[in-house]
Design an enzyme around this catalytic site. Structure first.
Site, PDB file in Angstrom:
ATOM      1  N   ASP A 231       0.803  -1.231   0.000  1.00  0.00           N
ATOM      2  CA  ASP A 231       0.000   0.000   0.000  1.00  0.00           C
ATOM      3  C   ASP A 231       0.832   1.274   0.000  1.00  0.00           C
ATOM      4  OD1 ASP A 231       0.852  -0.087   2.645  1.00  0.00           O
ATOM      5  OD2 ASP A 231      -1.127   0.291   3.513  1.00  0.00           O
ATOM      6  N   CYS A 356      -2.052   3.586   6.415  1.00  0.00           N
ATOM      7  CA  CYS A 356      -1.612   2.724   7.516  1.00  0.00           C
ATOM      8  C   CYS A 356      -2.448   2.935   8.776  1.00  0.00           C
ATOM      9  CB  CYS A 356      -0.159   3.016   7.865  1.00  0.00           C
ATOM     10  SG  CYS A 356       1.027   2.805   6.542  1.00  0.00           S
TER      11      CYS A 356
END
Length: 367
Positions: A231, A356
């Site tokens: 990501d 995150c």
């Protein structure tokens, strides 16, 4: 992402076996299951209140401010639930404001993307897949975070599956149409899944998440605590359209820029689960010399954005030209969403980003 402030030592077993009432459900037929894309409707966003001075030391109050600011910003567009230790509940509520629901749930740090279960849909209901968080391959001790999956799903009465793998939510990126992007370094790794081959792991991911095709990117081993989560490298903007993190022009080549080059090569030769070729769009990083608070652990990628209901949340690093360029790229790809830039200087110094720190629950928005 390097969560570098906690001394690395072996991570203990996450706890006793679940009681009869907590026992995870057996795996039904995977063909009915689907991992949705992040741009689909969210019922809520989960976040975690950073708890430990031993992790953040003198920066704890500053990273808490980053998390509170981010929570308030996301809450302007969708319902936000902040998990916080009971003895820190009041402080978290004051910081986040009345528009954020703060719930008592034991956590260690702010990385909700990795500790909250991965949510899939099956036969009109949502299931949580617990990937057995173990501190990113036993690099750090997160006793409470190892139990977040079980405790959170129990609180909401959500059915859960215990994966036969160890992974984190930041390991996976999907288009919602059966394609999964994964960095091999973050999951085909003996610090998570000793003795398991890539083929075996791929088969398990297809069954657990209901995906049809897994595209493996090499990633980077051992240079950050996540072993290079996907990501912060590649993100879907739409089926067939991928944003790729690219180093600031003129930056000397390193493991991370070579990982980006390798990902580009793989994606140029690949197709998705529907047989489509990929359109890959560069998302350049800011100039390190113009970033506020930049150091060796600073995560300066714009790719770690979060797609919410009616908005995309992306870092504002302080390089005005690069910030504006990233905003423009995202606005073109998400024309019906606001592009909201958020300052996350301390969070980024800790090696993380907006994605995150957030984790979406699919479903109808909470009124």
């Amino acid at each position: 992402m390097l969560r570098h402030r906690l001394t690395a030592r072996p991570v203990p077993h996450p706890g006793p076996a679940p009681s009869r009432s907590e026992t995870p459900m057996s795996l039904p037929r995977p063909s009915r299951r689907r991992l949705g894309a992040e741009w689909e409707s969210h019922a809520r966003t989960f976040m975690s209140w950073p708890a430990l001075e031993s992790v953040w030391e003198e920066d704890l109050r500053y990273v808490r401010k980053d998390i509170a600011d981010l929570a308030r910003t996301v809450a302007e567009y969708e319902y936000v639930v902040m998990m916080a230790r009971p003895d820190q509940l009041a402080k978290a509520q004051r910081a986040c404001g009345s528009e954020v629901e703060v719930i008592p749930l034991e956590v260690d740090d702010l990385w909700a993307r990795d500790t909250v279960p991965v949510f899939v849909e099956e036969d009109g209901r949502v299931l949580g897949v617990d990937f057995n968080f173990n501190g990113w391959g036993a690099k750090q001790v997160h006793d409470h975070d190892a139990r977040v999956g079980r405790n959170l799903l129990s609180r909401y009465g959500t059915p859960w599956l215990q994966a036969p793998l160890v992974a984190e939510g930041g390991s996976f990126e999907t288009d919602g149409e059966g394609t999964l992007l994964v960095t091999e370094s973050s999951i085909v790794n003996d610090n998570r899944n000793p003795g398991l081959s890539r083929d075996r792991i791929e088969a398990e991911l297809k069954a657990l998440l209901g995906v049809e095709k897994v595209i493996w990117l090499r990633g980077v081993r051992g240079e950050d605590i996540t072993d290079a989560h996907v990501d912060s490298l590649v993100r879907f903007a739409a089926p067939g359209v991928i944003l790729l993190d690219r180093a600031f022009p003129g930056t000397p080549a390193d493991s991370w820029s070579r990982s980006s080059d390798e990902a580009l090569s793989v994606l140029r030769g690949a197709t998705d689960a529907r047989g489509r070729a990929f359109e890959v769009i560069d998302l350049p990083q800011p100039d390190p010399d113009r970033v506020r608070g930049y150091d060796d652990d600073f995560l300066s990628t714009y790719a770690n954005f979060y797609i919410g209901n009616d908005a995309v949340f992306v870092p504002r690093f302080g390089d005005r030209k690069a910030d504006d360029r990233a905003r423009g790229i995202l606005q073109e790809l998400f024309p019906r969403r606001d592009i909201v830039q958020v300052r996350i200087d301390t969070l980024a110094t800790g090696g993380g980003g907006i994605h995150c720190a957030t984790h979406d629950l699919p479903g109808r928005p909470v009124d």
